[in-house]
Design a protein around this motif. Structure first.
Motif, PDB file in Angstrom:
ATOM      1  N   VAL A  97       0.844  -1.194   0.000  1.00 51.75           N
ATOM      2  CA  VAL A  97       0.000   0.000   0.000  1.00 51.75           C
ATOM      3  C   VAL A  97       0.878   1.242   0.000  1.00 51.75           C
ATOM      4  O   VAL A  97       1.906   1.292   0.680  1.00 51.75           O
ATOM      5  CB  VAL A  97      -0.923   0.003   1.236  1.00 51.75           C
ATOM      6  CG1 VAL A  97      -1.749   1.268   1.293  1.00 51.75           C
ATOM      7  CG2 VAL A  97      -1.816  -1.226   1.222  1.00 51.75           C
ATOM      8  N   ARG A  98       0.481   2.251  -0.742  1.00 46.46           N
ATOM      9  CA  ARG A  98       1.198   3.533  -0.710  1.00 46.46           C
ATOM     10  C   ARG A  98       0.585   4.410   0.376  1.00 46.46           C
ATOM     11  O   ARG A  98      -0.609   4.723   0.329  1.00 46.46           O
ATOM     12  CB  ARG A  98       1.122   4.237  -2.062  1.00 46.46           C
ATOM     13  CG  ARG A  98       1.878   5.558  -2.071  1.00 46.46           C
ATOM     14  CD  ARG A  98       1.996   6.124  -3.466  1.00 46.46           C
ATOM     15  NE  ARG A  98       2.672   7.414  -3.471  1.00 46.46           N
ATOM     16  CZ  ARG A  98       3.993   7.585  -3.373  1.00 46.46           C
ATOM     17  NH1 ARG A  98       4.769   6.524  -3.270  1.00 46.46           N
ATOM     18  NH2 ARG A  98       4.523   8.785  -3.383  1.00 46.46           N
ATOM     19  N   PHE A  99       1.386   4.778   1.358  1.00 46.22           N
ATOM     20  CA  PHE A  99       0.925   5.601   2.467  1.00 46.22           C
ATOM     21  C   PHE A  99       1.191   7.068   2.136  1.00 46.22           C
ATOM     22  O   PHE A  99       2.330   7.464   1.877  1.00 46.22           O
ATOM     23  CB  PHE A  99       1.647   5.218   3.757  1.00 46.22           C
ATOM     24  CG  PHE A  99       1.280   3.866   4.276  1.00 46.22           C
ATOM     25  CD1 PHE A  99       0.220   3.707   5.148  1.00 46.22           C
ATOM     26  CD2 PHE A  99       1.979   2.735   3.878  1.00 46.22           C
ATOM     27  CE1 PHE A  99      -0.130   2.460   5.629  1.00 46.22           C
ATOM     28  CE2 PHE A  99       1.643   1.483   4.350  1.00 46.22           C
ATOM     29  CZ  PHE A  99       0.579   1.344   5.219  1.00 46.22           C
ATOM     30  N   THR A 100       0.131   7.863   2.129  1.00 44.49           N
ATOM     31  CA  THR A 100       0.270   9.292   1.860  1.00 44.49           C
ATOM     32  C   THR A 100      -0.457  10.072   2.958  1.00 44.49           C
ATOM     33  O   THR A 100      -1.380   9.569   3.580  1.00 44.49           O
ATOM     34  CB  THR A 100      -0.335   9.659   0.497  1.00 44.49           C
ATOM     35  OG1 THR A 100      -1.718   9.333   0.489  1.00 44.49           O
ATOM     36  CG2 THR A 100       0.373   8.918  -0.633  1.00 44.49           C
ATOM     37  N   GLY A 101      -0.034  11.298   3.158  1.00 37.50           N
ATOM     38  CA  GLY A 101      -0.705  12.135   4.147  1.00 37.50           C
ATOM     39  C   GLY A 101      -0.264  11.836   5.563  1.00 37.50           C
ATOM     40  O   GLY A 101       0.308  10.791   5.855  1.00 37.50           O
ATOM     41  N   PRO A 102      -0.555  12.765   6.473  1.00 36.84           N
ATOM     42  CA  PRO A 102      -0.071  12.662   7.850  1.00 36.84           C
ATOM     43  C   PRO A 102      -1.052  12.050   8.847  1.00 36.84           C
ATOM     44  O   PRO A 102      -0.827  12.101  10.047  1.00 36.84           O
ATOM     45  CB  PRO A 102       0.187  14.129   8.205  1.00 36.84           C
ATOM     46  CG  PRO A 102      -0.900  14.856   7.461  1.00 36.84           C
ATOM     47  CD  PRO A 102      -1.137  14.084   6.188  1.00 36.84           C
ATOM     48  N   SER A 103      -2.150  11.441   8.384  1.00 33.85           N
ATOM     49  CA  SER A 103      -3.199  11.026   9.320  1.00 33.85           C
ATOM     50  C   SER A 103      -2.808   9.871  10.222  1.00 33.85           C
ATOM     51  O   SER A 103      -3.460   9.635  11.234  1.00 33.85           O
ATOM     52  CB  SER A 103      -4.481  10.668   8.568  1.00 33.85           C
ATOM     53  OG  SER A 103      -4.290   9.538   7.738  1.00 33.85           O
ATOM     54  N   LEU A 104      -1.744   9.138   9.902  1.00 33.61           N
ATOM     55  CA  LEU A 104      -1.350   8.025  10.778  1.00 33.61           C
ATOM     56  C   LEU A 104      -0.272   8.419  11.782  1.00 33.61           C
ATOM     57  O   LEU A 104       0.184   7.595  12.568  1.00 33.61           O
ATOM     58  CB  LEU A 104      -0.913   6.821   9.954  1.00 33.61           C
ATOM     59  CG  LEU A 104       0.145   6.961   8.868  1.00 33.61           C
ATOM     60  CD1 LEU A 104       1.521   7.219   9.387  1.00 33.61           C
ATOM     61  CD2 LEU A 104       0.133   5.709   7.997  1.00 33.61           C
ATOM     62  N   LEU A 105       0.126   9.707  11.802  1.00 32.34           N
ATOM     63  CA  LEU A 105       1.203  10.133  12.695  1.00 32.34           C
ATOM     64  C   LEU A 105       0.842   9.943  14.166  1.00 32.34           C
ATOM     65  O   LEU A 105       1.664   9.487  14.967  1.00 32.34           O
ATOM     66  CB  LEU A 105       1.584  11.587  12.425  1.00 32.34           C
ATOM     67  CG  LEU A 105       2.159  11.872  11.031  1.00 32.34           C
ATOM     68  CD1 LEU A 105       2.514  13.342  10.895  1.00 32.34           C
ATOM     69  CD2 LEU A 105       3.359  10.991  10.747  1.00 32.34           C
ATOM     70  N   GLY A 106      -0.393  10.297  14.542  1.00 36.29           N
ATOM     71  CA  GLY A 106      -0.797  10.115  15.932  1.00 36.29           C
ATOM     72  C   GLY A 106      -0.743   8.655  16.343  1.00 36.29           C
ATOM     73  O   GLY A 106      -0.296   8.310  17.452  1.00 36.29           O
ATOM     74  N   ALA A 107      -1.179   7.759  15.460  1.00 35.90           N
ATOM     75  CA  ALA A 107      -1.161   6.326  15.761  1.00 35.90           C
ATOM     76  C   ALA A 107       0.261   5.824  15.953  1.00 35.90           C
ATOM     77  O   ALA A 107       0.537   5.009  16.844  1.00 35.90           O
ATOM     78  CB  ALA A 107      -1.861   5.550  14.641  1.00 35.90           C
ATOM     79  N   ILE A 108       1.190   6.319  15.137  1.00 36.71           N
ATOM     80  CA  ILE A 108       2.581   5.890  15.271  1.00 36.71           C
ATOM     81  C   ILE A 108       3.180   6.389  16.581  1.00 36.71           C
ATOM     82  O   ILE A 108       3.945   5.672  17.239  1.00 36.71           O
ATOM     83  CB  ILE A 108       3.404   6.350  14.057  1.00 36.71           C
ATOM     84  CG1 ILE A 108       2.961   5.562  12.813  1.00 36.71           C
ATOM     85  CG2 ILE A 108       4.893   6.167  14.306  1.00 36.71           C
ATOM     86  CD1 ILE A 108       3.654   5.974  11.538  1.00 36.71           C
ATOM     87  N   VAL A 109       2.831   7.605  17.006  1.00 36.03           N
ATOM     88  CA  VAL A 109       3.318   8.107  18.299  1.00 36.03           C
ATOM     89  C   VAL A 109       2.822   7.207  19.440  1.00 36.03           C
ATOM     90  O   VAL A 109       3.608   6.810  20.314  1.00 36.03           O
ATOM     91  CB  VAL A 109       2.888   9.568  18.526  1.00 36.03           C
ATOM     92  CG1 VAL A 109       3.197  10.002  19.966  1.00 36.03           C
ATOM     93  CG2 VAL A 109       3.583  10.489  17.547  1.00 36.03           C
ATOM     94  N   ILE A 110       1.550   6.868  19.434  1.00 40.76           N
ATOM     95  CA  ILE A 110       1.023   6.006  20.499  1.00 40.76           C
ATOM     96  C   ILE A 110       1.647   4.616  20.417  1.00 40.76           C
ATOM     97  O   ILE A 110       1.938   3.992  21.447  1.00 40.76           O
ATOM     98  CB  ILE A 110      -0.513   5.926  20.421  1.00 40.76           C
ATOM     99  CG1 ILE A 110      -1.127   7.325  20.574  1.00 40.76           C
ATOM    100  CG2 ILE A 110      -1.056   4.991  21.509  1.00 40.76           C
ATOM    101  CD1 ILE A 110      -0.805   8.036  21.871  1.00 40.76           C
ATOM    102  N   GLY A 111       1.889   4.120  19.212  1.00 45.72           N
ATOM    103  CA  GLY A 111       2.582   2.843  19.063  1.00 45.72           C
ATOM    104  C   GLY A 111       3.994   2.896  19.615  1.00 45.72           C
ATOM    105  O   GLY A 111       4.486   1.926  20.209  1.00 45.72           O
ATOM    106  N   THR A 112       4.659   4.041  19.443  1.00 41.64           N
ATOM    107  CA  THR A 112       6.007   4.213  19.995  1.00 41.64           C
ATOM    108  C   THR A 112       5.971   4.201  21.519  1.00 41.64           C
ATOM    109  O   THR A 112       6.834   3.604  22.173  1.00 41.64           O
ATOM    110  CB  THR A 112       6.633   5.530  19.480  1.00 41.64           C
ATOM    111  OG1 THR A 112       6.649   5.509  18.048  1.00 41.64           O
ATOM    112  CG2 THR A 112       8.044   5.701  20.000  1.00 41.64           C
TER     113      THR A 112
END
Length: 202
Positions: free
Chosen positions: A109-124
């Protein structure tokens, strides 16, 4: 300690890695993605992002290493991701010195846009704490410098297509969600990363 090549392979395969020296377990971060068809957009939740944190012995600044197939990310994706993780972890009270965050993107999948940034922070955060994210929850939202979650596109499509997942989204977009998608089982507005962490890491 794992070599980067082995770590990358494990991340892409989604294998849970036990503690090995200064490496955290791999945390699987679900993200809700929108696919644009010929005439109608649809969404689904992908378990395609994996996060692992390495604690280095130095006090150098945060380092973010991305692993993905060619063409999955825009060439300028690294900078906003690093900024979101640095600002998000600082907002949540974590010292980012001496940390390397490994992020793997699986599939094609091609990931575009910043909408998953919050999820990655919580995953971190989950990786730092050695915990798993609560099941059946997915967060969509950008990360603002003040710790709030910023607006994202295609919110209605994301909530409608999330299936069994409850979508956490920026409360600034509450008016964009149709009434029939506002039950606690389908969607939940959140204001800050602290709010998201309390729900996703109870």
């Amino acid at each position: 300690m794992f070599s980067l090549a082995l770590l990358s392979a494990l991340i892409v395969l989604g294998v849970q890695v036990a503690y090995a020296g200064s490496l955290s377990p791999v945390v699987t971060v679900p993200v809700v993605a929108v696919f644009n068809g010929d005439s109608v957009a649809h969404a689904e939740v992908l378990r395609a992002v994996f996060v692992q944190v390495e604690r280095r012995p130095d006090q150098e600044p945060l380092c973010v290493i991305l692993t993905h197939h060619p063409g999955m990310l825009d060439s300028n994706y690294q900078e906003p991701l690093e900024s979101a993780i640095a600002n998000g972890l600082a907002r949540l009270g974590y010292d980012t010195k001496g940390l390397t965050v490994h992020i793997g993107f699986a599939g094609r999948v091609r990931f575009t846009g910043p909408s998953l940034l919050g999820a990655i922070v919580i995953g971190t955060v989950a990786a730092l704490e050695g915990r798993l994210l609560a099941p059946n929850l997915v967060l969509t939202g950008t990360v603002q410098s003040d710790g709030s979650l910023g607006p994202i596109g295609d919110l209605e499509v994301k909530i409608a297509g999330a299936g069994a997942y409850t979508v956490l989204y920026p409360d600034s977009q509450l008016s964009n969600v149709p009434y029939h998608l506002t039950s606690a089982r389908t969607s939940l507005p959140v204001h800050t990363l602290e709010d998201a962490r309390a729900i996703m890491l109870p």
